[in-house]
Structure formats: structure tokens, C-alpha cells
Design a protein around this motif. Sequence first.
Motif, mmCIF file in Angstrom:
data_model
loop_
_atom_site.group_PDB
_atom_site.id
_atom_site.type_symbol
_atom_site.label_atom_id
_atom_site.label_comp_id
_atom_site.label_asym_id
_atom_site.label_seq_id
_atom_site.Cartn_x
_atom_site.Cartn_y
_atom_site.Cartn_z
ATOM 1 N N PRO A 25 0.816 -1.221 0.000
ATOM 2 C CA PRO A 25 0.000 0.000 0.000
ATOM 3 C C PRO A 25 0.847 1.267 0.000
ATOM 4 C CG PRO A 25 -0.085 -1.087 2.144
ATOM 5 C CD PRO A 25 0.584 -2.044 1.207
ATOM 6 N N ILE A 26 0.325 2.308 -0.665
ATOM 7 C CA ILE A 26 0.994 3.606 -0.739
ATOM 8 C C ILE A 26 0.070 4.643 -0.101
ATOM 9 C CG2 ILE A 26 1.998 5.351 -2.267
ATOM 10 C CD1 ILE A 26 2.337 3.185 -4.374
ATOM 11 N N PRO A 27 0.529 5.364 0.896
ATOM 12 C CA PRO A 27 -0.329 6.363 1.553
ATOM 13 C C PRO A 27 -0.902 7.358 0.551
ATOM 14 C CG PRO A 27 1.705 6.040 2.804
ATOM 15 C CD PRO A 27 1.871 5.291 1.512
ATOM 16 N N ASN A 28 -2.201 7.624 0.694
ATOM 17 C CA ASN A 28 -2.941 8.604 -0.114
ATOM 18 C C ASN A 28 -3.106 8.194 -1.577
ATOM 19 O OD1 ASN A 28 -3.125 10.390 2.138
ATOM 20 N ND2 ASN A 28 -1.036 11.122 1.699
ATOM 21 N N GLN A 29 -2.656 6.983 -1.912
ATOM 22 C CA GLN A 29 -2.851 6.513 -3.287
ATOM 23 C C GLN A 29 -3.639 5.205 -3.341
ATOM 24 O OE1 GLN A 29 0.358 6.869 -6.215
ATOM 25 N NE2 GLN A 29 1.603 7.936 -4.678
ATOM 26 N N THR A 30 -3.306 4.286 -2.444
ATOM 27 C CA THR A 30 -4.040 3.011 -2.403
ATOM 28 C C THR A 30 -4.894 2.969 -1.149
ATOM 29 O OG1 THR A 30 -2.395 1.805 -1.113
ATOM 30 C CG2 THR A 30 -2.051 1.901 -3.494
ATOM 31 N N LEU A 31 -5.733 1.948 -1.068
ATOM 32 C CA LEU A 31 -6.418 1.665 0.185
ATOM 33 C C LEU A 31 -5.372 1.216 1.211
ATOM 34 C CD1 LEU A 31 -9.537 -0.186 -1.266
ATOM 35 C CD2 LEU A 31 -9.395 2.185 -0.498
ATOM 36 N N SER A 32 -5.753 1.193 2.463
ATOM 37 C CA SER A 32 -4.787 0.975 3.539
ATOM 38 C C SER A 32 -4.292 -0.467 3.579
ATOM 39 C CB SER A 32 -5.413 1.334 4.881
ATOM 40 O OG SER A 32 -6.427 0.397 5.204
ATOM 41 N N GLU A 33 -3.350 -0.721 4.472
ATOM 42 C CA GLU A 33 -2.771 -2.057 4.614
ATOM 43 C C GLU A 33 -3.794 -3.075 5.089
ATOM 44 O OE1 GLU A 33 1.296 -4.059 6.483
ATOM 45 O OE2 GLU A 33 0.826 -1.931 6.804
ATOM 46 N N SER A 34 -4.829 -2.616 5.785
ATOM 47 C CA SER A 34 -5.853 -3.537 6.290
ATOM 48 C C SER A 34 -6.813 -4.010 5.196
ATOM 49 C CB SER A 34 -6.655 -2.859 7.408
ATOM 50 O OG SER A 34 -7.324 -1.709 6.913
ATOM 51 N N PHE A 35 -6.758 -3.373 4.024
ATOM 52 C CA PHE A 35 -7.636 -3.786 2.922
ATOM 53 C C PHE A 35 -7.281 -5.196 2.458
ATOM 54 C CE2 PHE A 35 -8.137 -4.255 -1.711
ATOM 55 C CZ PHE A 35 -9.524 -4.161 -1.806
ATOM 56 N N SER A 36 -8.306 -6.028 2.259
ATOM 57 C CA SER A 36 -8.119 -7.389 1.750
ATOM 58 C C SER A 36 -8.908 -7.529 0.455
ATOM 59 C CB SER A 36 -8.606 -8.423 2.768
ATOM 60 O OG SER A 36 -8.687 -9.705 2.169
ATOM 61 N N ILE A 37 -8.190 -7.664 -0.644
ATOM 62 C CA ILE A 37 -8.886 -7.792 -1.916
ATOM 63 C C ILE A 37 -9.658 -9.101 -1.995
ATOM 64 C CG2 ILE A 37 -6.936 -8.838 -3.170
ATOM 65 C CD1 ILE A 37 -7.834 -7.092 -5.585
ATOM 66 N N ASP A 38 -9.181 -10.132 -1.291
ATOM 67 C CA ASP A 38 -9.901 -11.400 -1.284
ATOM 68 C C ASP A 38 -11.267 -11.244 -0.617
ATOM 69 O OD1 ASP A 38 -9.504 -14.421 -1.845
ATOM 70 O OD2 ASP A 38 -10.280 -14.366 0.220
ATOM 71 N N SER A 39 -11.295 -10.576 0.536
ATOM 72 C CA SER A 39 -12.564 -10.346 1.229
ATOM 73 C C SER A 39 -13.473 -9.436 0.410
ATOM 74 C CB SER A 39 -12.311 -9.717 2.599
ATOM 75 O OG SER A 39 -11.539 -10.570 3.407
ATOM 76 N N PHE A 40 -12.872 -8.436 -0.230
ATOM 77 C CA PHE A 40 -13.655 -7.507 -1.033
ATOM 78 C C PHE A 40 -14.353 -8.237 -2.182
ATOM 79 C CE2 PHE A 40 -13.653 -4.691 -4.824
ATOM 80 C CZ PHE A 40 -14.606 -3.777 -4.391
ATOM 81 N N VAL A 41 -13.609 -9.079 -2.902
ATOM 82 C CA VAL A 41 -14.201 -9.790 -4.035
ATOM 83 C C VAL A 41 -15.219 -10.821 -3.541
ATOM 84 C CG1 VAL A 41 -13.703 -11.341 -5.970
ATOM 85 C CG2 VAL A 41 -12.234 -9.365 -5.542
ATOM 86 N N THR A 42 -14.956 -11.450 -2.400
ATOM 87 C CA THR A 42 -15.926 -12.388 -1.829
ATOM 88 C C THR A 42 -17.264 -11.691 -1.582
ATOM 89 O OG1 THR A 42 -14.181 -13.689 -0.787
ATOM 90 C CG2 THR A 42 -16.410 -13.934 0.107
ATOM 91 N N THR A 43 -17.204 -10.499 -1.001
ATOM 92 C CA THR A 43 -18.429 -9.731 -0.771
ATOM 93 C C THR A 43 -19.075 -9.344 -2.092
ATOM 94 O OG1 THR A 43 -17.473 -8.838 1.262
ATOM 95 C CG2 THR A 43 -19.364 -7.669 0.345
ATOM 96 N N LEU A 44 -18.263 -8.944 -3.030
ATOM 97 C CA LEU A 44 -18.765 -8.517 -4.333
ATOM 98 C C LEU A 44 -19.527 -9.627 -5.044
ATOM 99 C CD1 LEU A 44 -18.548 -5.949 -6.124
ATOM 100 C CD2 LEU A 44 -16.511 -6.962 -7.145
ATOM 101 N N THR A 45 -19.052 -10.867 -4.897
ATOM 102 C CA THR A 45 -19.684 -11.986 -5.608
ATOM 103 C C THR A 45 -21.046 -12.357 -5.043
ATOM 104 O OG1 THR A 45 -18.449 -13.573 -4.235
ATOM 105 C CG2 THR A 45 -17.487 -12.966 -6.360
ATOM 106 N N ARG A 46 -21.437 -11.743 -3.928
ATOM 107 C CA ARG A 46 -22.786 -11.954 -3.412
ATOM 108 C C ARG A 46 -23.825 -11.206 -4.233
ATOM 109 N NH1 ARG A 46 -22.293 -10.420 2.747
ATOM 110 N NH2 ARG A 46 -24.552 -10.736 2.650
ATOM 111 N N LEU A 47 -23.369 -10.282 -5.061
ATOM 112 C CA LEU A 47 -24.269 -9.619 -6.015
ATOM 113 C C LEU A 47 -24.312 -10.467 -7.283
ATOM 114 C CD1 LEU A 47 -23.076 -5.912 -5.554
ATOM 115 C CD2 LEU A 47 -25.074 -7.000 -4.531
ATOM 116 N N THR A 48 -24.981 -11.574 -7.194
ATOM 117 C CA THR A 48 -24.910 -12.606 -8.240
ATOM 118 C C THR A 48 -25.555 -12.189 -9.552
ATOM 119 O OG1 THR A 48 -26.914 -13.593 -7.332
ATOM 120 C CG2 THR A 48 -24.815 -14.486 -6.563
ATOM 121 N N THR A 49 -26.382 -11.146 -9.513
ATOM 122 C CA THR A 49 -27.075 -10.741 -10.741
ATOM 123 C C THR A 49 -26.356 -9.610 -11.470
ATOM 124 O OG1 THR A 49 -28.452 -9.248 -9.416
ATOM 125 C CG2 THR A 49 -29.342 -11.436 -9.883
#
Length: 768
Positions: A94-118
Motif C-alpha cells: 500500500p501507498i499512503p494517499n494513493q491506495t487503500l490501507s494495509e488492512s484492505f483485503s482484496i480477497d474479502s472484497f471480491v468475496t463480498t462482491l460476488t454476493r451480487l450474483t445478478t
Amino acid sequence: MGYLYKFLLVFCSWVLFLTGTHELQTSQTQVLLQLRKHLEYPSPLDIWGNYEGDLCNLTSTAHVSITCQDNSVTGLKIMGDKPVKENTAYNGHPIPNQTLSESFSIDSFVTTLTRLTTLRVLSLVSLGIWGPLPDKIHRLSSLELLDMSSNFLFGAIPSGISRLVRLQTLTMDTNFFDDNVPDWWDSLSNLTVLSLKSNQLKGQFPSSICRIATLTDIAMSNNELSGKLPDMSALTSLHVLDLRENKLDSGLPLMPKGLVTVLLSRNLFSGAIPQQFGELAQLQHLDLSFNDLSGIPPSVLFSLPNISYLHLASNMLSGTLPKDLSCGSKLGFVDISNNKLIGELPPCLDSISDKRVVKFGGNCLSYDTPSQHKEAFCKETNGSKSSRGREIGLIAAIAFGAVLVLVLSAFGVIIYCKRCCTKGRQEQSTRPKIVQDNAPTGVSSEVLANARLISQAVKLGTQGSPAYRTFYLEELKEATNNFDSLSFMGEGSRGKLYKGRLENGTYVAIRSLTFLKKYSIQNLKVRLDFLSKLQHPHLVSLLGHCIESGSQDDSNTNKVFLVYEYMPNESYRAHLSENCPENVLKWSDRLAILIGVAKAVHFLHSGVISGSFSNRLTTNNILLDEHRIAKLSDYGISIIMEENEKLEAKGEGPKASQRTKLEDDVYNFGFILLESLVGPIVTGKGEAFLLNEMASFGSQDGRRRIVDPVVLTTCSQESLSIVVSITNKCICPEPSSRPSFEDVLWNLQYAAQVQATADADQKSDSTS
């Protein structure tokens, strides 16, 4: 008792149905709010946190859009404020002020995203998302559009994308993917747009891409692709090929004949330019600069019917261009500088013209200018290159002293070459040019010639249009029988319109405009030159102009006549009228016309550097040709009238100055959409009445009352709802809440796709 039991059973089922529907909507809302949390509460999503209603009902903005159907999210578009900065060095953290923070998890984000199945449309741009994109993205199996541009994704493009078989558009520009380009693309049989620009992708260009017959756009510029570019000729739908700034090092392959734009500059392509390029009749923009191409460029390249931009600079092209070489009528920019060409330029490149820019410095042409080398320089270079293979044995037998002499000579040539090239670049000849560099106002021809292309807007070339030229007043008088009343077609706020027939039999439309003499003729010519460059399949072509100085009617004014192609099939409004029931357009035809006009306006807004706004959008200004192809007329008039209206306003006070205010094209296009929906009901009705009538679209009874019966009997309800929704947004009283034209165009194309599916299903049902 039996009746009571049945009633209770039905009542309970109804309650359970309502509860289930509510829970479905609630679950979708919870997913959206979780996504907002994952993205660390970006400012465009602030409204989600305070909104207590249905998120599907939120008004779309340029940064956020939610599309819903049957209580499910089908489209999600979010644009953040964390674009990837140019020349960013990224190491996967992560890069300050450019990316999301170190606590961001792209795996968790995409998992949540895939619940929008339509989800069918997903666009997550400039949000600072970082990490390797998980393979589980394939769970969004309904996706038709995926855009995750300008983020910090790295690693490999996940193979799960190959399972998104409904995908039509994939855009992953400006990320940090740094693995080899995968070779499973042919599993995406519906793909039309593939854009992977500005990554760090390696390896060869995948041959599987050449098996996707539906592709219209391939953009993979600014990567590290190497090796051979395969035969592309099977991609019969391809219009745009952009592979600039890679390391491709083969000869140029065969190309599909429908290409409009080919951008292959700054690679390592070698060998001759194939003669087959001369068969690309749709080609408008060809850039092969900064490669190692050799030989004489095919003459036919210069005379292709639609070619407007030809960039062949900084190669090893050699020999003499044929004297009988001809230039296409639309060719506005040619750069053959920094090659090894000798002799003289052909007349069509050498003669002074008011419509073509030619750059030719850094060659050995027969011009006594500092920008040209001596002819011996080019001949020696070419000779040594062509005979190198045959003289290997002889060179091996030369004595040490002779070798030393050759080395010293070569060293001297290199120094001389560098010195001359540097000087040549500084003093590079440009001939001819349209506007002098010291022109007081306007846009230079070179800027116009290099105007950035919008690939979604310009898909097909306009064929058969004559070259833009200056007309004589006598020609126009003869064409209109001295502007006889029989040739008069009408008069608007911007002058009179006449129909004329030129000496060669071509019918034209001639608009007469009046300008104050205070208005600079030079300024006017610059603006007309700009207007003449606005070429698009859905714009009525401007063929030329005539300036009459010192009108007899008013000594304080000049007259300007604009000559346009003539459109024989009346206006779009005429085809919405009940007065001609045999010509009234069904819903799918109206969508096709609306999409064409939207493409044209999107091009006017963003297809040229300065943009053309206030384009007088009405159904009367949409004209149909003999094939019912829609073309917008009266576009860009503000470009040439703006200065004149300012001068008038200075003389007439504040009231006149109101005319200089730019109209909102999106708002006016909303009323075109409205007329497309309700047809002749619009005639004679005021704007306030129409805005009130929009409420009627909310119910089925209201739609039956106000929507044109032709539309009701030829549309699917889903397609109609999409257009009603975007219409509402376009005519929103608050300008900041109106959509961009890109959004308008996307929604119309989506509505047309839905309608086409419904028509196909209906046809299938009727035949089964």
C-alpha cells in the motif's frame, strides 16, 4: 370453513412473498454497505450512509450509478478519487494517499462482491484497490462489462475471467499486471472490447485473441509484449487495434479489412509495409512511427478513401516516392520525417494546400534546407544494410588496417548523423500548413490532425464525402437559381437554409449566416477549418464554405454560406409523426437512431481536444439518409457563432448576452428521448407540461396513456424502462445530477441489446 382455510393459506403465502422480497432487497443493501466499508468509505459513497430509502432509487452521478431489476443489483459503477499517478513505481504494497490501507483485503472484497450474483455491469475505477485479483471473480457469472481501470492490481490476470462467458467488455487499463498475457481468450466468445493498456504484461501476443470474431477493439499499448504479431485478418469485426509502446519485433501481419484505427508505433517491427494495408478501405488513422520498417511505403496508403492521419516517421523507409502518387481527399496529416527517402515529394504532398499538413524533415529529399541530409547519406546507409549478408565472407578476409579504416569511417558517419538528426528535428520542415503559426485565434491544423480519437464514438468511416473546399458565390447562386424561393427550405435562429444542385449533379444544403464586419475573417476561417475536421458517421458532412465580404443588404455585415451534404429522408421528428403512419419508426429503429446521435454528440464532446458543446439538439436537427441512418445537423455552430454573438451582445446590452450562454446538450437530448417515447404528443406542448407528464411513466396505466402506441406494441418493458430511467436523469432540473453522454450512450446500447434479445425470443417462440 374450507373457504376460510383457503383464504388463510393464500394470505400467508402473500405475506411470506412480501417478506422474502423485502429480505432480498435488504440483503442486497447490506452487501452494498459492506462494499463501501471495504473501500474505506470513499467520498462518492457518502450518500449511502445517510440514505434510508432504496439505494436503487438514488440518482446516478458521474461517480456513482446503481442499476436494479426485480430488487436485485444488475449494475454498479463507482469512480473514486485515487487515480494511478503517471510514472508511479509500485512494489505490491500500500501507498499512503494513493491506495487503500494495509488492512484492505482484496480477497474479502471480491468475496463480498460476488454476493451480487445478478451483476451484469461492474465498473470500479480509481478506488485505490490493490493486490492480485482473485480467481473467484468468476462467480459473477452474469457479468457483461468489467472495468477495474486505474487501480493497483498486480500479478497475473486470473484464469477465472475466462469463465465469464457472457463478458462483452473487459477493461483493466492502468494497473500493474506483470505476468505473461494468458492465452485462453477464445473462451470469451461474446467479447467485443479488450483493453489492457498501461500495465507491465509480458510474453507474446496471444493467438487465442485472433479467434474471437466479435472483437471490435483491442487496446494493449504501453506493456512489454514481444515476439511475433500473428495474422489478424480473421478478426472481421475489428475496428481499433492499439499496440503502441511494446517490444513486438516481427514483420507486420495481415490485417482485417474493417479496421478504422491502427496504432503500432514505438515497437520493433521490421521489413516492408505489406501491400495488403492498401486494402483497408475503412482505415482512417495509421501510426507506424518509431519502428524499423524499410523499403518504399505503398503508394496506395496515401490514397485510401478514408485515411486522414498517416504517421510513418522514424523508420528506415527508403527510395523515392512515385511522382504519380495520389492523396485521398480526407488525408489531413502525413509524417514521413526521419527516414531515408530521396528524390522529390509527389505533387500532392509538396503543393501548398489549405487542408493538409506534411512533415518530411530528416530525409535526403531534394530540398535545399538544413533539415535534409545529403543524398549520399541515405544511399550509403541503405546500401550497407542491403548488402551486409552477401559481404560477410569478404569482410572476414579484409586486412586489419582496412577494418580499422572502416571502423573510423563508420564512427564519423554516426557523429555526422547524430548532429544532422538533432538539427533536423529542430528545423523540421512542415509543408503545407492550414493556419499560420501567428494566427490570432483558433486551433492549429497540427493540433486538429492529432486530435485524440474516441474509439467508442468513431467505429466506421464516412465514405464517399467530397473533400472540403471553398466555394465561389457564383457556384452557389447557380446551384440555387440565385437563391430562388423554390430552393428555400426554411429559416431558423441561425439563418436561412436552401437546397442546391451543384454542377456535377450533387445535391447540397446551403445555410446562410450573417456576421458583423468586426468579426475577423481570419478568425472565422480558423473556426471553419476546425469545424471541417469534425468527421463522424453520424454527423452531416460539411463540404465547404463561401465568405461574401461586404453584403449589399447591410454594409456592416458579411455573409457566410455553409455547404452541407443533402439528406433526402426528412427529419427524425417527421418519422415520429402520425401524419406519415407508413414511415413511423418502431422501437428498435428509434433506439438505433438515438444511439447513432448519442455517439456523434459524445464524439463532439470528447473526440477533439477543445470539445464542441451547445450543439442545438432537437429532433428536427436529426436527419435521415436514404438508408435511414441518422445524422446530426447544425452541430458545432456555436464554434463559429460564439465570437459574433459576443460582439452583438456588446452592442445590445445584457439581453443579447444571454444568447451566448451554452445550452446543456444532455438536457436537450433528454427531450429527444422524451419525443422518442411519446411521439406526436410532444408537438405543441410546453416544456413544463412534458416534465409533469414524466410522472406518468411510473405506472403501467400512465405509460399506456402517454407512450406512443407504436412504441408500446414494439418494445419490451425492460428496454422501455431503461430508456425512461435515463430520460428522467437527462432532464433533471439540477445540471450536476445529469449523466455524462458516455452514460447516456451506454444505457441506450444496453436498452437496444435487451430489445434485440426480446425480439429474438419472440421470433423463436413464434416459429416453435
